[in-house]
Design a protein around this motif. Structure first.
Motif, PDB file in Angstrom:
ATOM      1  N   LEU A  16      20.603  11.159 -14.007  1.00  0.00           N
ATOM      2  CA  LEU A  16      22.014  11.666 -14.816  1.00  0.00           C
ATOM      3  C   LEU A  16      22.430  10.511 -15.780  1.00  0.00           C
ATOM      4  O   LEU A  16      22.624  10.767 -16.919  1.00  0.00           O
ATOM      5  CB  LEU A  16      23.386  11.891 -13.451  1.00  0.00           C
ATOM      6  CG  LEU A  16      24.590  12.222 -14.475  1.00  0.00           C
ATOM      7  CD1 LEU A  16      24.565  13.394 -15.305  1.00  0.00           C
ATOM      8  CD2 LEU A  16      25.550  12.236 -13.458  1.00  0.00           C
ATOM      9  N   ARG A  19      19.763  10.147 -18.651  1.00  0.00           N
ATOM     10  CA  ARG A  19      19.903  11.238 -19.777  1.00  0.00           C
ATOM     11  C   ARG A  19      21.053  11.559 -20.297  1.00  0.00           C
ATOM     12  O   ARG A  19      21.018  12.135 -21.422  1.00  0.00           O
ATOM     13  CB  ARG A  19      19.376  12.550 -18.966  1.00  0.00           C
ATOM     14  CG  ARG A  19      17.938  12.492 -18.520  1.00  0.00           C
ATOM     15  CD  ARG A  19      17.413  13.826 -18.075  1.00  0.00           C
ATOM     16  NE  ARG A  19      18.374  14.745 -17.062  1.00  0.00           N
ATOM     17  CZ  ARG A  19      19.015  15.475 -17.341  1.00  0.00           C
ATOM     18  NH1 ARG A  19      19.060  16.064 -18.459  1.00  0.00           N
ATOM     19  NH2 ARG A  19      19.610  15.830 -16.149  1.00  0.00           N
ATOM     20  N   LYS A  20      22.293  11.437 -19.522  1.00  0.00           N
ATOM     21  CA  LYS A  20      23.271  11.770 -20.112  1.00  0.00           C
ATOM     22  C   LYS A  20      24.503  10.662 -20.433  1.00  0.00           C
ATOM     23  O   LYS A  20      24.946  10.566 -21.213  1.00  0.00           O
ATOM     24  CB  LYS A  20      24.158  12.811 -18.998  1.00  0.00           C
ATOM     25  CG  LYS A  20      23.337  14.267 -19.048  1.00  0.00           C
ATOM     26  CD  LYS A  20      23.052  15.046 -20.345  1.00  0.00           C
ATOM     27  CE  LYS A  20      22.502  16.196 -20.060  1.00  0.00           C
ATOM     28  NZ  LYS A  20      22.411  16.946 -21.279  1.00  0.00           N
ATOM     29  N   ALA A  24      25.819   9.092 -24.031  1.00  0.00           N
ATOM     30  CA  ALA A  24      27.317   9.873 -24.281  1.00  0.00           C
ATOM     31  C   ALA A  24      27.985   8.303 -24.767  1.00  0.00           C
ATOM     32  O   ALA A  24      28.847   8.272 -25.508  1.00  0.00           O
ATOM     33  CB  ALA A  24      27.417  10.178 -23.254  1.00  0.00           C
ATOM     34  N   SER A  60      16.925   4.751 -22.801  1.00  0.00           N
ATOM     35  CA  SER A  60      17.486   6.257 -22.496  1.00  0.00           C
ATOM     36  C   SER A  60      18.154   6.529 -23.904  1.00  0.00           C
ATOM     37  O   SER A  60      18.083   7.781 -24.322  1.00  0.00           O
ATOM     38  CB  SER A  60      18.591   5.970 -21.626  1.00  0.00           C
ATOM     39  OG  SER A  60      19.995   5.541 -22.014  1.00  0.00           O
ATOM     40  N   ALA A  64      17.098  10.106 -25.990  1.00  0.00           N
ATOM     41  CA  ALA A  64      18.153  11.251 -26.332  1.00  0.00           C
ATOM     42  C   ALA A  64      17.977  11.524 -27.859  1.00  0.00           C
ATOM     43  O   ALA A  64      18.903  12.368 -27.986  1.00  0.00           O
ATOM     44  CB  ALA A  64      19.657  10.635 -26.141  1.00  0.00           C
ATOM     45  N   GLU A 152      30.821  14.085  -9.973  1.00  0.00           N
ATOM     46  CA  GLU A 152      30.002  15.384 -10.388  1.00  0.00           C
ATOM     47  C   GLU A 152      29.925  16.264  -9.338  1.00  0.00           C
ATOM     48  O   GLU A 152      30.337  16.333  -8.108  1.00  0.00           O
ATOM     49  CB  GLU A 152      28.679  14.910 -10.710  1.00  0.00           C
ATOM     50  CG  GLU A 152      28.535  13.928 -11.923  1.00  0.00           C
ATOM     51  CD  GLU A 152      28.480  14.758 -13.102  1.00  0.00           C
ATOM     52  OE1 GLU A 152      27.733  15.874 -13.347  1.00  0.00           O
ATOM     53  OE2 GLU A 152      28.350  14.073 -14.200  1.00  0.00           O
ATOM     54  N   HIS A 183      30.403  20.053 -16.616  1.00  0.00           N
ATOM     55  CA  HIS A 183      30.030  19.911 -18.060  1.00  0.00           C
ATOM     56  C   HIS A 183      30.112  20.975 -19.115  1.00  0.00           C
ATOM     57  O   HIS A 183      30.400  20.913 -20.330  1.00  0.00           O
ATOM     58  CB  HIS A 183      28.600  19.126 -18.364  1.00  0.00           C
ATOM     59  CG  HIS A 183      27.584  20.236 -18.138  1.00  0.00           C
ATOM     60  ND1 HIS A 183      27.040  20.557 -16.668  1.00  0.00           N
ATOM     61  CD2 HIS A 183      26.810  21.090 -18.849  1.00  0.00           C
ATOM     62  CE1 HIS A 183      26.081  21.618 -16.703  1.00  0.00           C
ATOM     63  NE2 HIS A 183      25.913  21.798 -18.044  1.00  0.00           N
ATOM     64  N   ASP A 422      28.333  15.805 -27.654  1.00  0.00           N
ATOM     65  CA  ASP A 422      27.800  16.219 -26.557  1.00  0.00           C
ATOM     66  C   ASP A 422      28.804  16.524 -25.582  1.00  0.00           C
ATOM     67  O   ASP A 422      29.946  15.728 -25.471  1.00  0.00           O
ATOM     68  CB  ASP A 422      26.552  15.225 -26.082  1.00  0.00           C
ATOM     69  CG  ASP A 422      26.059  15.564 -24.818  1.00  0.00           C
ATOM     70  OD1 ASP A 422      25.218  16.642 -24.635  1.00  0.00           O
ATOM     71  OD2 ASP A 422      26.710  14.910 -23.832  1.00  0.00           O
ATOM     72  N   TYR A 424      29.119  15.425 -22.280  1.00  0.00           N
ATOM     73  CA  TYR A 424      29.363  14.275 -21.707  1.00  0.00           C
ATOM     74  C   TYR A 424      30.153  13.228 -22.585  1.00  0.00           C
ATOM     75  O   TYR A 424      31.171  12.604 -22.176  1.00  0.00           O
ATOM     76  CB  TYR A 424      28.113  13.680 -21.137  1.00  0.00           C
ATOM     77  CG  TYR A 424      27.915  14.146 -20.003  1.00  0.00           C
ATOM     78  CD1 TYR A 424      28.585  13.612 -18.682  1.00  0.00           C
ATOM     79  CD2 TYR A 424      27.191  15.346 -19.491  1.00  0.00           C
ATOM     80  CE1 TYR A 424      27.766  14.369 -17.179  1.00  0.00           C
ATOM     81  CE2 TYR A 424      26.803  15.960 -18.488  1.00  0.00           C
ATOM     82  CZ  TYR A 424      27.126  15.410 -17.306  1.00  0.00           C
ATOM     83  OH  TYR A 424      26.954  16.027 -16.008  1.00  0.00           O
ATOM     84  N   GLU A 425      29.791  13.275 -23.771  1.00  0.00           N
ATOM     85  CA  GLU A 425      30.414  12.353 -24.473  1.00  0.00           C
ATOM     86  C   GLU A 425      32.032  12.641 -24.876  1.00  0.00           C
ATOM     87  O   GLU A 425      33.030  11.906 -24.645  1.00  0.00           O
ATOM     88  CB  GLU A 425      30.003  12.370 -26.076  1.00  0.00           C
ATOM     89  CG  GLU A 425      30.656  11.518 -27.013  1.00  0.00           C
ATOM     90  CD  GLU A 425      30.162  11.611 -28.621  1.00  0.00           C
ATOM     91  OE1 GLU A 425      30.787  11.352 -29.625  1.00  0.00           O
ATOM     92  OE2 GLU A 425      28.972  12.091 -28.800  1.00  0.00           O
TER      93      GLU A 425
END
Length: 496
Positions: A16, A19-20, A24, A60, A64, A152, A183, A422, A424-425
């Motif tokens: 997590l 990737r995110k 972000a 990362s 992305a 989460e 999300h 995104d 998450y951003e």
């Protein structure tokens, strides 16, 4: 505007975070929301160095899709220099003492004003332990800065375990400090549901039981469980998708208009909307919910779920859920909401269909030879398309008076979608600002569990006939029957 904060990420070596979270945070850095006055501490069991951690963060960002090979290389490395790593055992109180020392040092070094965001990017069973140590070892600042906890899903396995979890973290953080990430609530089309409903008089005037026949929510995935089989064996589609994502969307579709669009008023209306969803008995749940598990495809090129690596040969875990919900909201009372989500379906698509009621009389029937005119449908496209479609009827350009469906369409272009932050951003930025508008409140989470627990209990007391749908189909036949018994059908059907 620049935000000052120290991020402490528990699970900093995990998927997590890679990737995110790191991409972000980099997007926020590129846009100037984070500048010089921020720092990140990543924690996990692995014995990484700061230098290795910096390389992981840069990689990362690259993976992305950010350009770090040319013009952005210097920016990415400067960004990564704000990251610090500490090997950490979540059960060891001494490790929190060392973590506090590093946090205090970075607070002074980067002039962070005591602002701290604790991000739980790991298994939920550790949340309570970590929260307790953060309080006991004095990592929560009291010098005027903020303390915020981001967690989460999955938030529990049922209402009881969710309450246990909530009680454990509430000993260290109050509700206003807890940011439960879903999300889906960070997706722009989901956030746009309220503006579509409440800023358009035409739509707002028709969004009621006098004009809406039924509402359909589809979250269809074309892929199988892939590398998530281990997780899926303990969760299934109900816990993974319905209790959180689907019911959050349903609350936005069925809530009353808030006086002001802010966290407090929106939360009140969403909680009210979920409370208005009928609580089923076990027998009602059995009649109104369907589960499925995918088998092989028709040519045998796709593995059935039970043959996926990491699944049991006799697994009873569902990869598909369809259900009928009924709201007692006065404006939509009696309007059925049909929901479905599943893996290995014919096409990936997340969309909402608002099917309006037909006319009592077709005055054109003598000219067209048709008794009925197709009903109007408003479709909200969430992913992979983003936009809206309104299906209307009008005379075709041919001889005679043939009435055909016509479509008013809006789709975001690839260039427009690329500019949308995104999920998450968006959500991390909201957490930095202390804006809880797009986060789930405990009252929402608890009510959603109560609604779905009765369905889960019903299923746990029966043995399913799995697999019961072919990979590449749109799910089990029972899901179609669920609507057909009401004289309806699924609006989205890429196989027709």
């Amino acid at each position: 505007m620049e935000q000052r904060a120290l991020f402490i990420i528990f699970g900093g070596t995990g998927d997590l975070a890679y990737r995110k979270l790191y991409p972000a945070l980099f997007s926020l850095y590129e846009k100037g929301y984070l500048k010089e006055h921020f720092a990140v501490i990543g924690t996990a069991r692995r014995p990484w160095t700061d230098d290795h951690y910096h390389e992981v963060v840069v990689n990362s960002i690259d993976d992305a899709g950010h350009d770090v090979s040319r013009t952005n290389t210097e920016m990415a490395r400067k960004f990564a220099s704000h990251f610090y790593y500490q090997s950490h055992n979540v059960d060891d109180a001494n490790h929190y003492v060392a973590l506090k020392d590093l946090a205090n040092k970075l607070d002074d070094q980067y002039e962070l004003n005591g602002n701290r965001i604790f991000y739980m990017a790991m298994a939920p069973q550790f949340f309570g332990t970590i929260a307790g140590h953060l309080k006991d070892q004095n990592l929560l600042t009291d010098n005027g800065g903020f303390n915020r906890l981001i967690i989460e899903k999955p938030f529990g396995r049922d209402f009881e375990t969710a309450k246990e979890l909530n009680d454990s973290i509430s000993k260290a953080f109050n509700e206003e400090q807890i940011f439960r990430i879903d999300h889906y609530l960070g997706k722009d089309p989901i956030q746009s549901i309220a503006s579509l409903r409440f800023s358009n008089p035409i739509i707002n005037a028709l969004w009621n039981k006098e004009h809406v026949d039924n509402i359909q929510v589809t979250l269809a995935e074309s892929l199988g469980v892939e590398e998530r089989a281990g997780y899926y064996e303990t969760a299934g589609a109900m816990r993974d998708m319905v209790q959180n994502h689907v019911l959050q969307v349903v609350s936005l579709l069925t809530m009353n208009r808030p006086e002001i669009y802010d966290a407090k008023h929106l939360r009140e209306k969403k909680v009210e909307a979920l409370n208005n969803i009928q609580q089923y008995t076990e027998e009602e749940a059995k009649q109104n919910f369907v589960r499925g598990q995918y088998g092989a495809d028709e040519i045998g090129s796709q593995l059935p779920y039970r043959d996926e690596e990491g699944t049991a040969d006799d697994s009873e875990i569902e990869t598909y859920v369809a259900g009928k919900l009924v709201t007692h909201n006065s404006g939509l009372a009696g309007v059925p909401i049909y929901i479905r989500t599943g893996k290995r379906l014919a096409k990936k698509s997340t969309q909402v269909n608002i099917i309006f009621k037909g006319l009592d009389k077709n005055i054109f029937s003598e000219l067209t030879g048709k008794k009925e005119i197709p009903t109007n449908v408003l479709t909200i496209h969430i992913e992979p398309d983003q936009g809206y479609t309104i299906e209307m009827s009008s005379k075709s350009g041919n001889q005679g008076y043939d009435i055909q469906p016509h479509y008013l369409r809006f789709r975001m272009t690839s260039e427009e979608k690329a500019k949308v932050p995104d999920a998450y951003e968006k959500l991390i930025h909201d957490a930095l600002k202390g804006d809880k508008t797009n986060f789930a409140h405990w009252d929402e989470v608890s009510r959603a569990w109560k609604l779905m627990d009765v369905v889960r209990k019903t299923w746990d007391n029966t043995v399913p006939e799995f697999p019961n749908y072919v990979s590449g189909s749109m799910g089990p036949k029972a899901a179609d029957d669920l609507l057909e018994r009401d004289g309806r059908k699924w609006e989205f059907n890429p196989l027709k």
